[in-house]
Structures are given as C-alpha cells and as structure tokens.
Design a protein around this motif. Sequence first.
Motif, short mmCIF file in Angstrom:
data_model
loop_
_atom_site.label_atom_id
_atom_site.label_comp_id
_atom_site.label_asym_id
_atom_site.label_seq_id
_atom_site.Cartn_x
_atom_site.Cartn_y
_atom_site.Cartn_z
N MET A 1 14.65 6.56 6.70
CA MET A 1 16.06 6.81 6.53
C MET A 1 16.35 8.32 6.49
O MET A 1 17.32 8.77 7.03
CB MET A 1 16.53 6.15 5.24
CG MET A 1 18.01 6.08 5.14
SD MET A 1 18.50 4.45 5.65
CE MET A 1 20.09 4.37 4.97
N ASP A 2 15.46 9.08 5.85
CA ASP A 2 15.64 10.52 5.77
C ASP A 2 15.53 11.17 7.14
O ASP A 2 16.22 12.13 7.43
CB ASP A 2 14.61 11.15 4.83
CG ASP A 2 14.90 10.80 3.38
OD1 ASP A 2 16.09 10.58 3.08
OD2 ASP A 2 13.95 10.75 2.59
N GLN A 3 14.67 10.63 8.00
CA GLN A 3 14.50 11.20 9.34
C GLN A 3 15.77 11.03 10.15
O GLN A 3 16.15 11.91 10.91
CB GLN A 3 13.33 10.54 10.06
CG GLN A 3 11.97 10.96 9.52
CD GLN A 3 10.85 10.27 10.26
OE1 GLN A 3 11.05 9.23 10.88
NE2 GLN A 3 9.66 10.85 10.18
N ARG A 4 16.43 9.91 10.02
CA ARG A 4 17.69 9.69 10.75
C ARG A 4 18.76 10.67 10.30
O ARG A 4 19.51 11.19 11.13
CB ARG A 4 18.17 8.25 10.55
CG ARG A 4 17.39 7.26 11.33
CD ARG A 4 18.00 5.91 11.22
NE ARG A 4 17.23 4.95 11.98
CZ ARG A 4 17.46 3.67 12.00
NH1 ARG A 4 18.47 3.17 11.30
NH2 ARG A 4 16.72 2.87 12.72
N ASN A 5 18.87 10.93 9.03
CA ASN A 5 19.85 11.89 8.52
C ASN A 5 19.55 13.29 9.05
O ASN A 5 20.46 14.03 9.39
CB ASN A 5 19.86 11.91 6.99
CG ASN A 5 20.51 10.67 6.41
OD1 ASN A 5 21.27 9.98 7.10
ND2 ASN A 5 20.18 10.37 5.16
N GLU A 6 18.26 13.64 9.12
CA GLU A 6 17.89 14.95 9.66
C GLU A 6 18.25 15.05 11.14
O GLU A 6 18.68 16.09 11.61
CB GLU A 6 16.39 15.19 9.48
CG GLU A 6 16.00 15.50 8.06
CD GLU A 6 14.51 15.71 7.91
OE1 GLU A 6 13.86 16.06 8.92
OE2 GLU A 6 14.00 15.53 6.80
N GLU A 7 18.09 13.96 11.88
CA GLU A 7 18.41 13.97 13.31
C GLU A 7 19.90 14.23 13.51
O GLU A 7 20.30 14.92 14.43
CB GLU A 7 18.03 12.63 13.94
CG GLU A 7 16.54 12.45 14.13
CD GLU A 7 16.20 11.09 14.73
OE1 GLU A 7 17.06 10.52 15.42
OE2 GLU A 7 15.08 10.63 14.51
N TYR A 8 20.73 13.65 12.67
CA TYR A 8 22.16 13.81 12.83
C TYR A 8 22.66 15.17 12.36
O TYR A 8 23.69 15.63 12.78
CB TYR A 8 22.92 12.70 12.10
CG TYR A 8 22.71 11.34 12.73
CD1 TYR A 8 23.02 11.12 14.06
CD2 TYR A 8 22.17 10.29 12.01
CE1 TYR A 8 22.81 9.89 14.66
CE2 TYR A 8 21.96 9.05 12.58
CZ TYR A 8 22.28 8.85 13.91
OH TYR A 8 22.08 7.65 14.49
N ARG A 10 21.09 18.16 12.81
CA ARG A 10 20.89 19.21 13.82
C ARG A 10 21.70 18.86 15.07
O ARG A 10 22.03 17.70 15.31
CB ARG A 10 19.41 19.38 14.13
CG ARG A 10 18.78 18.19 14.76
CD ARG A 10 17.33 18.45 15.05
NE ARG A 10 16.82 17.30 15.77
CZ ARG A 10 15.60 17.13 16.15
NH1 ARG A 10 14.72 18.07 15.89
NH2 ARG A 10 15.23 16.06 16.79
N PRO A 11 22.02 19.87 15.88
CA PRO A 11 22.85 19.62 17.05
C PRO A 11 22.13 18.74 18.08
O PRO A 11 20.92 18.79 18.22
CB PRO A 11 23.12 21.02 17.63
CG PRO A 11 22.31 21.97 16.85
CD PRO A 11 21.70 21.27 15.71
N SER A 12 22.94 17.99 18.79
CA SER A 12 22.37 17.11 19.81
C SER A 12 21.88 17.94 20.99
O SER A 12 22.20 19.13 21.12
CB SER A 12 23.43 16.12 20.29
OG SER A 12 24.45 16.80 21.00
#
Length: 166
Positions: A1-8, A10-12
């Motif tokens: 779950m933490d990895q998904r938050n980190e992905e969002y 940072r810029p795409s």
Amino acid sequence: MDQRNEEYERPSKSQRKREMSELLSTVKELESLSLKELETSIDQGLKQKILELQRINKGSAKKRQRQHIVKFLSKQDKSFAREDLAKLKASKMTQNKRFHEIETLREGLLIKQEKAFESLRESYPSIDMKKIKSLIDLAQQEDKDGNRTHYKELFKVLRRAQKSVL
C-alpha cells in the motif's frame, strides 16, 4: 500500500516528458541568444554549455548537447533559466519598441510632419533643433543621391537624445 502512495506522489512519466520538452524549448531559445545577452543573464556553468552548443555544427552532436543541457537544467532549479529568459525577452521587446519609435520619428521628420516636430520638442526638450533641421535637409538631399550618411546620423542623434532622457 505504501508503494502505491509513493508512485502517486512522484510525477508521472507523461508529466516528466512534458517538463523535459519545456526545458528543451528553453534551451533552444537560450541557444539563439547572442554572447552579449548570455553574459548579462545566466550563470557561468549554463553559459559555457550554451556557448559550446552554439559552436557545434553537426546535427546529432547538437541534439546530444541540447539533451545534456536539459539534463543539467532538470537537476537544478528550473525556474531561474525561464525567469532569465523572460527578463531578456522583455528587455529585448522594450529595446525594439524604442528603436521603432525612433525610426518612426525620423521618418516623420524627413517628410516634415508638423506632428513629428511637436513630438520631438515634447519628448526631448534639450535637443538642438537647428542641428536636427540641418540633418533633415542633408538627409533629404542624400536620399536623391542614394547616399545615407546623414540619414543614419539623424537616427544616432535621436537615439542619443532618447538615452539621455531615460
């Protein structure tokens, strides 16, 4: 779950590409500047890279150098190059506007428009009107001969008067 938050957070990838594209257009604008304009505006590291880019003649090498500068800018504060470029554009536009004002005034004086003489007296009260009138007469005679020495001299006198007022 933490990895998904980190992905969002940072810029795409698309956003990063847009930013790099903007930086590339900034680099191309910086590339078109003269040495004098580069001296006054940007820091030394970037100036050296831009000068190096201007010396390169080959297409692929030029493209590689541009990408190198984009990478250099992306690691630094991006706003400073854009701000410097915006200031340069604004000063260049002001300078061009003043230049065109003088040209218009000179042309009006050469066709002896009374409005141009009034504008000259209002804008530059300390200007020597006798000298201006003699330059106008000489420039009109030159226009028939094809020589433009006094025509240019009239412009220089008007430009000096404009600089003294500013």
